[in-house]
Write a protein that holds these residues in place. Structure first.
Motif, short mmCIF file in Angstrom:
data_model
loop_
_atom_site.label_atom_id
_atom_site.label_comp_id
_atom_site.label_asym_id
_atom_site.label_seq_id
_atom_site.Cartn_x
_atom_site.Cartn_y
_atom_site.Cartn_z
N PHE A 12 0.66 -1.27 -0.05
CA PHE A 12 -0.11 0.02 -0.03
C PHE A 12 0.91 1.31 0.06
N LEU A 13 1.83 1.25 0.93
CA LEU A 13 2.64 2.31 1.00
C LEU A 13 3.46 2.50 -0.44
N ASP A 14 3.86 1.38 -1.18
CA ASP A 14 4.59 1.82 -2.33
C ASP A 14 3.71 2.39 -3.54
N LEU A 15 2.18 2.53 -3.35
CA LEU A 15 1.48 3.29 -4.08
C LEU A 15 1.79 4.86 -4.08
N GLY A 16 2.38 5.26 -3.12
CA GLY A 16 2.62 6.71 -2.83
C GLY A 16 3.84 7.03 -3.99
N ALA A 17 4.54 6.18 -4.41
CA ALA A 17 5.64 6.42 -5.35
C ALA A 17 5.19 6.54 -6.68
N PHE A 18 3.89 6.67 -7.06
CA PHE A 18 3.21 6.80 -8.29
C PHE A 18 2.55 8.37 -8.65
N PRO A 19 2.77 9.05 -9.72
CA PRO A 19 2.22 10.28 -9.62
C PRO A 19 0.92 10.26 -9.54
N GLU A 20 0.31 11.50 -8.70
CA GLU A 20 -1.06 11.52 -8.51
C GLU A 20 -1.95 11.79 -9.67
N ASP A 21 -3.10 11.59 -9.70
CA ASP A 21 -4.34 11.57 -10.85
C ASP A 21 -3.39 10.63 -12.23
N ARG A 22 -2.84 9.69 -11.90
CA ARG A 22 -2.43 8.72 -12.80
C ARG A 22 -2.73 7.44 -13.12
N LEU A 37 2.82 -2.60 -11.43
CA LEU A 37 2.69 -2.98 -10.03
C LEU A 37 3.02 -4.27 -9.50
N ILE A 38 2.42 -5.22 -10.29
CA ILE A 38 2.71 -6.58 -9.77
C ILE A 38 4.26 -6.72 -10.05
N ASN A 39 4.69 -6.69 -11.08
CA ASN A 39 6.18 -6.97 -11.13
C ASN A 39 7.10 -6.17 -10.16
N MET A 40 6.77 -4.98 -10.01
CA MET A 40 7.38 -4.35 -8.78
C MET A 40 7.52 -4.97 -7.45
N TRP A 41 6.19 -5.47 -7.06
CA TRP A 41 6.19 -6.06 -5.70
C TRP A 41 6.92 -7.62 -5.97
N ILE A 42 6.72 -8.16 -7.18
CA ILE A 42 7.46 -9.48 -7.26
C ILE A 42 9.02 -9.30 -6.88
N HIS A 56 -7.57 6.97 -4.64
CA HIS A 56 -7.87 8.32 -4.39
C HIS A 56 -6.81 9.31 -3.66
N ASP A 57 -6.54 10.49 -3.96
CA ASP A 57 -5.64 11.19 -3.63
C ASP A 57 -5.34 11.32 -2.16
N VAL A 58 -6.46 11.43 -1.43
CA VAL A 58 -6.58 11.24 0.14
C VAL A 58 -5.71 10.02 0.59
N LEU A 59 -5.97 8.81 -0.17
CA LEU A 59 -5.30 7.67 0.43
C LEU A 59 -3.72 7.94 -0.15
N ARG A 60 -3.48 8.43 -1.22
CA ARG A 60 -2.10 8.59 -1.31
C ARG A 60 -1.29 9.44 -0.56
N ILE A 67 12.76 3.54 -1.18
CA ILE A 67 11.71 4.08 -2.45
C ILE A 67 12.16 5.39 -2.21
N VAL A 68 12.22 6.26 -3.51
CA VAL A 68 12.48 7.43 -3.55
C VAL A 68 11.58 8.22 -4.79
N LEU A 69 10.84 9.12 -4.61
CA LEU A 69 10.04 9.73 -5.67
C LEU A 69 10.50 11.17 -5.88
N LEU A 70 11.11 11.67 -6.74
CA LEU A 70 11.33 13.18 -7.39
C LEU A 70 10.35 13.49 -8.29
N SER A 71 9.89 14.67 -8.06
CA SER A 71 8.70 15.29 -8.83
C SER A 71 8.94 16.64 -9.16
N TYR A 72 9.81 17.06 -10.43
CA TYR A 72 10.03 18.32 -10.73
C TYR A 72 9.51 19.00 -11.88
N ASN A 73 9.05 20.15 -11.77
CA ASN A 73 7.97 20.77 -12.51
C ASN A 73 8.50 20.85 -14.01
N HIS A 74 9.80 21.39 -13.95
CA HIS A 74 10.50 21.30 -15.27
C HIS A 74 11.16 19.95 -15.82
#
Length: 836
Positions: free
Chosen positions: A423-433, A440-445, A491-495, A538-545
């Motif tokens: 569940f926590l891994d889902l936070g590593a994906f961009p919102e609204d995508r 997802l399954i391959n990542m968990w494997i 849902h974004d609140v769960l993210r 797990i690392v998520l970098l989100s850069y506008n440019h």
């Protein structure tokens, strides 16, 4: 009035909204959508007058309006398919347009017969009788008010006072009477009532994520006049909770159903009720956490209706109402009630600011209530700071954290450690995508060392607990399913909850290092800490440019990446096992620290731009010696040469919407030496793929080969028989593919063959009977009409899917092969449904 009739107006309204969206977004359907809008708007006033008349229509009129409701409901489903259709699938667009034309004709014919006019005449004729019905409802409401006595809503007044605030309201319980407000949940009430009223007893469910308003809906149903009349005021509401005292609850249910309420214990719960005349009774079980608790309370019950309210889906899906988040107008009303004490934005207050803050709650009632209450009487500058914090997945203030996020965290109770980590891994994906299930399954494997079946079961469990939304797809869970074009959403609140739980502790020591949204620049603190390695998994970098993402799972969400200066971010992520790069650009420079990610197992590169991106510094892949899975989407696949350093451990490669260019066309390039252990190759929607290199047949470890939606693929290599390990061959929707090579019949391990929508293919290989291990063939919309005599030797074959008009070619095989099922499927885009 019949329950079905009651929904006709509401379906028409929903259909109208969908048609407006189609008219605005899907230009190919605009003209037909506009004509349908005119038709629906013409009949809508009449439908509403019939709907709210309260008149009990005669059976033949109910049947007529029921037919209209059925047509509108199917039209609504059709518009949903139109909105979700992919623009490159021209055949699907053509057939959907034909269906919309058929829908227009059906509704037009209904109007020409003036059926609604005749029904409305009957309504006016029976107005006098309706007065009697209203008197009965009035008496029921008065009795209900007397029964509930001093119940307060909104800080004062009786239930009738609350109804003046908002007719058909949803009450959201909070710690203070001053914080009780309502917004409409009438749609949910109607749908649950329809389910219960159309069945004689049984188990029904209300399901949804935490804070969405399930208990409120259940309470409204408990006090609803129609429900109380239907069940003759025999309703029992019990809160089960996370740690229930089951014996006490069983005793109360027993007493309610049998009338023996003085009994302190139930000596034998395995009873059979023989109480004479059965009466309608409703038992509402709220806040049920486990199937075990539900079974303990409901097994061997006397005949009654049971409504179970839970964050998990505990009742049959067809008998469960999934509570939806609020529409934008409802969300603004609820938010304003909590923030300003009124249902609208006060004059002089920044409207855009209010809408942006409310928008961060994504329609979740609890989030709207808590966030609004936390900002009450605060100045606009404070609101600006709260908006910034909310956009980063942080709580608006301490109250927001304790009352919303802790409440949401309770949804994770009962998850085992692995499911919680997933569940926590889902936070590593961009919102609204949308998240591809395959990724997802391959990542968990790879990350959690799960078997594929266990990873899929975890996905389903999270969906049943409403922690993610798993799209309805008939392929899900089938033996030979492929998930590269099946998605999940969250849902974004769960993210935000996943981000909140992950963003604790010192940056360099966090298990997950996550940036929640795109920013104009990477966090300065990250650059300041470059001297120390990051231990995050797990690392998520989100850069506008130009955004990015690293470590055991690394996700980059990027804009233009051609001129990215990485000099201040020479980060070291020695534990990185999964890297996901998500950007929107025509050019992309891979981050230089990728070359140091020696433990990387999974690499996903997704370009969300309009055209394929050119990747720079692809040579860094030479250092990824442990890479096992590669997903490339909407990029130019780099050319391969014999000098390309082999990816010795790569097991799975997916090329989605890519430009293959000359990647496989270099003379003498041996792809089997570059990918010596490749077991799964998927090429989907690659419109410039014409042929496959013959050297692909040297991949003796290849287990699955999927070439799908490739419109220019004209032939397959002739030496396919060398693929000794191949079990799954998917050739779905390759319209130029005219035949299968005869060598395919020599494949010793082939179990599944999919040639559906290969419309140019007219025959099967004569020696197909040699495929002794073949278990399933899917040949829908594949116009093969000739019988193949050798097919009777397909001794392992157990399932064939084909069109009805070609099913006859399998009749002899069906007699010869025990247990064979020939499924004569409807065409994917049949128009017959509109003829009903």
């Amino acid at each position: 009035m019949d329950v079905t009739d009651f929904f006709t107006g509401e379906i028409a309204t929903e259909l109208l909204k969908q048609l407006v969206l189609i008219s605005a977004k899907a230009w190919k359907y605009k003209s037909i959508a506009d004509r349908l809008i005119i038709l629906i708007e013409t009949i809508q006033p009449t439908i509403h007058e019939i709907q709210y008349s309260g008149v009990e229509l005669p059976p033949h009129r109910q049947a007529q309006i029921g037919m209209l409701a059925g047509t509108l409901e199917k039209g609504k489903k059709l518009t949903e398919r139109v909105l979700s259709s992919r623009r490159w699938n021209m055949y699907r667009q053509f057939t959907l347009a034909k269906k919309m034309e058929k829908l227009e004709k059906t509704i037009s014919d209904f109007m020409k017969n003036q059926i609604l006019t005749h029904i409305l005449a009957d309504v006016h004729q029976h107005r006098a009788n309706a007065d009697v019905r209203f008197d009965r409802v009035e008496r029921s409401l008065t009795g209900l008010e007397e029964q509930l006595g001093s119940m307060k809503i909104g800080g004062g007044g009786m239930i009738t006072d609350a109804m003046k605030i908002a007719e058909a309201t949803m009450e959201i319980e909070t710690s203070s009477d001053d914080e009780k407000f309502g917004v409409g949940l009438e749609m949910g009430k109607r749908k649950v009532k329809k389910m219960m009223f159309n069945a004689e007893g049984g188990l029904f469910g209300i399901s949804g994520m935490g804070g969405v308003g399930k208990t409120t809906l259940a309470r409204d149903l408990e006090h609803d006049n129609e429900v109380r009349c239907y069940f003759e005021n025999r309703i029992l509401f019990l809160t089960v909770s996370q740690s229930p005292i089951l014996d006490e609850l069983r005793t109360r249910i027993w007493g309610f159903l049998t009338g023996c309420e003085s009994v302190n214990n139930v000596p034998d719960w395995n009873l059979q009720y023989n109480g004479g005349v059965k009466t309608k009774k409703l038992v509402i079980l709220d806040d049920v956490w486990t199937r075990k608790a539900l079974d303990s309370l409901t097994s061997n019950l006397p005949s009654c209706t049971i409504l179970v309210v839970s964050r998990s889906k505990l009742a049959d899906p067809n008998a469960t109402y999934d509570v939806e988040v609020l529409r934008e107008d409802e969300a603004i009303s609820l938010f304003c009630l909590c923030a300003f004490g009124q249902k609208t934005i006060p004059p002089g207050f920044d409207k855009d600011l209010v809408k942006k803050v409310a928008g961060e709650c994504k329609g979740l009632p609890l989030a709207l209530k808590v966030t609004g209450a936390s900002l009450k009487d605060r100045p606009e500058m404070y609101w600006q700071g709260a908006l910034q914090r909310l956009s980063k997945g942080e709580p608006a203030d301490e109250t927001h954290e304790t009352r919303l996020l802790l409440h949401m965290e309770a949804s994770l109770t009962g998850l085992d450690e692995t499911a919680r980590e997933c569940f926590l891994d889902l936070g590593a994906f961009p919102e609204d995508r949308k998240i591809p299930v395959d990724i997802l399954i391959n990542m968990w494997i790879e990350v959690h060392d799960l078997d594929e079946a266990v990873a899929f079961a975890t996905l389903v469990d999270l969906s049943h607990k409403n922690l993610l939304t798993l799209g309805k797809d008939p392929r899900l869970g089938s033996t030979y399913a492929s998930y590269y074009d099946v998605f999940v959403t969250q849902h974004d609140v769960l993210r935000d909850l996943a981000l909140h739980l992950s963003n604790k502790g010192k940056i360099n020591r966090r298990k997950r290092l996550l940036m929640p949204k795109r920013e104009k620049e990477l966090p300065k603190t990250w650059g300041k800490n470059c001297d120390e390695e990051y231990n995050a998994e797990i690392v998520l970098l989100s850069y506008n440019h130009k955004d990015h993402n690293v470590d055991r799972l690394c996700v980059f969400v990027a804009g233009e990446m051609d001129d990215m200066d990485w000099s201040d971010f020479d980060m070291d992520f020695p534990k990185a096992e999964v890297l996901l790069l998500n950007f929107s650009s025509d050019k992309y420079v891979l981050p230089p620290f990728l070359s140091k990610m020696t433990r990387l197992k999974v690499l996903v590169i997704i370009n969300n731009g309009m055209s394929p991106a050119i990747l720079r510094d692809f040579s860094m892949f030479a250092n990824l010696s442990k890479l096992r899975s590669l997903w490339l989407e909407r990029v130019h696949v780099p050319e391969l040469y014999n000098t390309t350093i082999p990816m010795k451990h790569l097991h799975k490669m997916s090329l989605i919407l890519c430009k293959i260019n000359n990647s496989f066309d270099q003379t003498g390039v041996d792809v089997s030496s570059i990918f010596p252990k490749l077991g799964d190759l998927t090429i989907d929607h690659c419109d410039d793929l014409v042929t496959l290199p013959s050297s692909i047949c040297k991949m003796t470890s290849l287990n699955s080969l999927s070439i799908t939606n490739c419109p220019r693929l004209g032939e397959l290599p002739k030496n396919l028989s060398k693929l000794l390990a191949l079990e799954l061959l998917r050739l779905y929707a390759c319209p130029e593919l005219k035949a299968l090579p005869d060598e395919i019949c020599e494949l010793p391990q082939l179990k599944y063959l999919d040639i559906s929508q290969c419309v140019s293919m007219s025959c099967l290989p004569e020696d197909i009977g040699k495929l002794k291990t073949l278990e399933k063939i899917d040949m829908r919309e594949c116009y093969i009409s000739g019988r193949v005599k050798s097919a009777v030797s397909l001794e392992s074959l157990r399932h064939v899917i084909c069109d009805k008009d070609v099913a006859f070619i399998w009749e002899e095989v069906e007699r010869a092969v025990p247990g064979l099922k020939v499924e004569a499927a409807e065409k994917c885009f049949s128009l017959d449904w509109l003829d009903e």
